[in-house]
Enzyme design. Structure first.
Site, PDB file in Angstrom:
ATOM      1  N   SER A 118      10.651  36.022  49.797  1.00  0.00           N
ATOM      2  CA  SER A 118      11.372  36.433  50.417  1.00  0.00           C
ATOM      3  C   SER A 118      10.542  38.356  51.202  1.00  0.00           C
ATOM      4  O   SER A 118      10.774  38.772  52.286  1.00  0.00           O
ATOM      5  CB  SER A 118      12.726  37.701  50.497  1.00  0.00           C
ATOM      6  OG  SER A 118      13.649  36.764  49.775  1.00  0.00           O
ATOM      7  N   HIS A 139      11.100  30.378  54.264  1.00  0.00           N
ATOM      8  CA  HIS A 139      11.542  31.302  53.836  1.00  0.00           C
ATOM      9  C   HIS A 139      13.015  30.811  54.518  1.00  0.00           C
ATOM     10  O   HIS A 139      13.424  30.974  55.877  1.00  0.00           O
ATOM     11  CB  HIS A 139      11.372  32.484  54.588  1.00  0.00           C
ATOM     12  CG  HIS A 139      11.831  33.656  54.108  1.00  0.00           C
ATOM     13  ND1 HIS A 139      12.006  34.609  55.112  1.00  0.00           N
ATOM     14  CD2 HIS A 139      12.988  33.515  53.377  1.00  0.00           C
ATOM     15  CE1 HIS A 139      12.868  35.806  54.800  1.00  0.00           C
ATOM     16  NE2 HIS A 139      13.470  35.072  53.342  1.00  0.00           N
ATOM     17  N   GLU A 151      11.998  31.070  58.138  1.00  0.00           N
ATOM     18  CA  GLU A 151      10.704  31.737  58.807  1.00  0.00           C
ATOM     19  C   GLU A 151       9.334  30.865  58.019  1.00  0.00           C
ATOM     20  O   GLU A 151       9.072  30.641  57.255  1.00  0.00           O
ATOM     21  CB  GLU A 151      10.889  33.300  58.275  1.00  0.00           C
ATOM     22  CG  GLU A 151       9.849  33.904  59.194  1.00  0.00           C
ATOM     23  CD  GLU A 151       9.579  35.694  58.523  1.00  0.00           C
ATOM     24  OE1 GLU A 151      10.535  36.034  56.990  1.00  0.00           O
ATOM     25  OE2 GLU A 151       9.947  36.730  59.072  1.00  0.00           O
ATOM     26  N   ASN A 189      12.349  40.729  57.224  1.00  0.00           N
ATOM     27  CA  ASN A 189      12.781  41.326  55.479  1.00  0.00           C
ATOM     28  C   ASN A 189      11.996  42.836  56.749  1.00  0.00           C
ATOM     29  O   ASN A 189      12.326  43.940  55.801  1.00  0.00           O
ATOM     30  CB  ASN A 189      12.623  40.965  54.453  1.00  0.00           C
ATOM     31  CG  ASN A 189      13.466  40.032  54.221  1.00  0.00           C
ATOM     32  OD1 ASN A 189      14.737  40.667  54.070  1.00  0.00           O
ATOM     33  ND2 ASN A 189      12.527  38.877  53.410  1.00  0.00           N
TER      34      ASN A 189
HETATM   35  N1  LIG Z   1      19.280  35.460  48.244  1.00  0.00           N
HETATM   36  C1  LIG Z   1      18.776  36.176  49.190  1.00  0.00           C
HETATM   37  O1  LIG Z   1      19.794  36.165  50.081  1.00  0.00           O
HETATM   38  C2  LIG Z   1      17.416  35.327  49.433  1.00  0.00           C
HETATM   39  C3  LIG Z   1      17.180  35.445  51.213  1.00  0.00           C
HETATM   40  C4  LIG Z   1      16.232  34.363  50.703  1.00  0.00           C
HETATM   41  C5  LIG Z   1      14.638  33.874  49.675  1.00  0.00           C
HETATM   42  N2  LIG Z   1      15.144  34.917  49.311  1.00  0.00           N
HETATM   43  C6  LIG Z   1      14.495  33.947  48.398  1.00  0.00           C
HETATM   44  O2  LIG Z   1      14.136  32.934  47.690  1.00  0.00           O
HETATM   45  C7  LIG Z   1      14.402  33.317  46.542  1.00  0.00           C
HETATM   46  C8  LIG Z   1      15.311  32.962  44.808  1.00  0.00           C
HETATM   47  O3  LIG Z   1      16.620  33.920  45.327  1.00  0.00           O
HETATM   48  P1  LIG Z   1      17.819  33.723  44.665  1.00  0.00           P
HETATM   49  O4  LIG Z   1      17.876  34.864  45.509  1.00  0.00           O
HETATM   50  O5  LIG Z   1      18.272  31.884  45.131  1.00  0.00           O
HETATM   51  O6  LIG Z   1      18.009  33.173  43.556  1.00  0.00           O
HETATM   52  P2  LIG Z   1      19.121  33.702  42.444  1.00  0.00           P
HETATM   53  O7  LIG Z   1      18.741  35.056  41.137  1.00  0.00           O
HETATM   54  O8  LIG Z   1      20.338  33.298  42.527  1.00  0.00           O
HETATM   55  O9  LIG Z   1      18.083  32.158  41.089  1.00  0.00           O
HETATM   56  C9  LIG Z   1      17.243  31.873  41.159  1.00  0.00           C
HETATM   57  C10 LIG Z   1      16.989  30.825  39.884  1.00  0.00           C
HETATM   58  O10 LIG Z   1      16.030  30.462  40.007  1.00  0.00           O
HETATM   59  C11 LIG Z   1      15.874  30.420  38.333  1.00  0.00           C
HETATM   60  N3  LIG Z   1      14.427  29.969  37.537  1.00  0.00           N
HETATM   61  C12 LIG Z   1      13.908  31.378  37.099  1.00  0.00           C
HETATM   62  N4  LIG Z   1      12.056  30.728  36.802  1.00  0.00           N
HETATM   63  C13 LIG Z   1      12.934  29.807  36.895  1.00  0.00           C
HETATM   64  C14 LIG Z   1      11.288  29.295  36.718  1.00  0.00           C
HETATM   65  N5  LIG Z   1      10.181  29.276  36.003  1.00  0.00           N
HETATM   66  N6  LIG Z   1      11.462  27.323  37.042  1.00  0.00           N
HETATM   67  C15 LIG Z   1      12.621  26.753  37.333  1.00  0.00           C
HETATM   68  N7  LIG Z   1      13.705  28.028  38.274  1.00  0.00           N
HETATM   69  C16 LIG Z   1      14.077  29.141  37.791  1.00  0.00           C
HETATM   70  C17 LIG Z   1      16.506  30.636  38.416  1.00  0.00           C
HETATM   71  O11 LIG Z   1      17.482  30.058  36.628  1.00  0.00           O
HETATM   72  C18 LIG Z   1      17.858  31.033  39.017  1.00  0.00           C
HETATM   73  O12 LIG Z   1      19.323  29.619  39.331  1.00  0.00           O
HETATM   74  C19 LIG Z   1      13.967  34.435  45.486  1.00  0.00           C
HETATM   75  O13 LIG Z   1      11.852  34.498  46.049  1.00  0.00           O
HETATM   76  C20 LIG Z   1      14.667  35.387  47.201  1.00  0.00           C
HETATM   77  O14 LIG Z   1      13.311  36.248  47.505  1.00  0.00           O
HETATM   78  C21 LIG Z   1      16.617  35.017  48.896  1.00  0.00           C
END
Ligand SMILES: NC(=O)c1ccc[n+]([C@@H]2O[C@H](COP(=O)([O-])OP(=O)(O)OC[C@H]3O[C@@H](n4cnc5c(N)ncnc54)[C@H](O)[C@@H]3O)[C@@H](O)[C@H]2O)c1
Length: 295
Positions: A118, A139, A151, A189
């Site tokens: 993000s 993104h 994005e 963001n």
């Molecule tokens: N939540 C949102 O609305 C949103 C929107 C756009 C982008 N993002 C981005 O997407 C990414 C994920 O966010 P999320 O909300 O899905 O997080 P989340 O916490 O729901 O999930 C993250 C997952 O990554 C796994 N993980 C951690 N370290 C790891 C590794 N070394 N190898 C493999 N898996 C690993 C964890 O076990 C977990 O299941 C982030 O970079 C976040 O900024 C999030």
């Protein structure tokens, strides 16, 4: 491109895997936690069932989509022979840099390495690999199967060829890719998070309550969801991380996270994923009701 690895099976990773698989790509879904993989597949199945009940897909589509996804806990095994990796692991700089160092070692040079981050710099991520020209931001927005935007973030060294191929791929997924440059928060963001932070600040200053703030923005500005509820859906920990990246990156106090947000994250109130944030999602399944409004 035929085989796509998605790293992280959380909120975003399972949605990204779903969209690729539904569009006919073979997906290797990778997570360090087996529990996250199980929950991710359960979420994809639930979302496909909802689409099936609304007549948007057939039983055959559901079956093929699920059959297109394999799960892995070992990164090295999951990225074997893939054309593209989309990393969607936890928003933490060290975690992402370690993943990209390893990807650079184990993936063939043809493999494009994308991050769904993000806010973390694509240039910084690319710089820990020997192929910064092949590192790009992809993104997706939450919930991935529904939101049209991707994005596309060009790092300082990302090549035209890689950018074009990821733009084309996003269109094949039925999305609208939009190209932006790599500065903290990118575009989405950089504009969204100050609004969410200001909504939290407004609550913190006791100007109005949670529902009142969200109602003003929903009915007054025609936003589909109020900023506090949106923060719950994004994850308050994710919002805090993004604000910190922008605050550090621009050294501008306007991006300083509201103390209430910091406190809530420290208390483990992360929004929908922890069953409590600005709203309570535990008993009444409010989250599902709200999600249904978007389907
Ligand atoms: N939540 C949102 O609305 C949103 C929107 C756009 C982008 N993002 C981005 O997407 C990414 C994920 O966010 P999320 O909300 O899905 O997080 P989340 O916490 O729901 O999930 C993250 C997952 O990554 C796994 N993980 C951690 N370290 C790891 C590794 N070394 N190898 C493999 N898996 C690993 C964890 O076990 C977990 O299941 C982030 O970079 C976040 O900024 C999030």
């Amino acid at each position: 491109m035929n085989i796509i690895a998605v790293i992280g099976a959380g909120t975003m990773g399972n949605g990204i895997a779903h969209v690729f698989a539904q569009n006919g790509y073979k997906v290797h879904l990778i997570d360090i936690a087996q529990d996250s993989l199980d929950k991710g597949i359960a979420t994809i199945t639930k979302n496909l069932d909802r689409m099936l009940s609304k007549g948007r897909i057939t039983t055959e589509n559901k079956k093929t989509t699920l059959n297109n996804i394999s799960t892995f806990t070992l990164l090295k095994e999951g990225v074997n022979n893939v054309d593209l990796v989309v990393e969607a692991a936890t928003e933490n700089l060290d975690i992402k840099l370690n993943i990209f160092r390893e990807l650079d070692e184990v993936c063939a040079y043809k493999t494009i390495l994308a991050s769904n981050t993000s806010s973390i710099s694509i240039t910084q991520i690319g710089a820990v690999t020997n192929r910064p020209e092949k590192v790009i931001g992809m993104h997706f927005m939450n919930p991935v199967p529904i939101m049209k935007l991707v994005e596309i973030i060009r790092g300082y060294s990302t090549s035209d060829e890689v950018t074009n191929s990821i733009m084309e791929l996003s269109k094949k997924l039925g999305k609208t890719p939009t190209e932006v440059n790599d500065y903290p928060g990118f575009v989405a963001n950089r504009i969204l998070m100050p609004m969410i932070n200001e909504a939290i600040e407004t609550l913190y200053n006791k100007v109005a309550g949670v529902e009142e703030i969200d109602t003003v923005m929903k009915l007054g500005m025609a936003h589909p969801m109020g900023p506090l509820q949106l923060a719950d859906f994004i994850g308050l920990d994710v919002c805090l991380s993004i604000l910190k990246v922008m605050y550090d990156g621009f050294k501008n106090p306007k991006y300083a996270p509201c103390p209430l947000l910091v406190n809530m994250v420290m208390a483990g109130k992360l929004g929908v994923k922890s069953d409590e944030g600005f709203y309570d999602y535990s008993a009444s399944k409010k989250a599902e009701k709200v999600a249904a409004q978007f389907n």
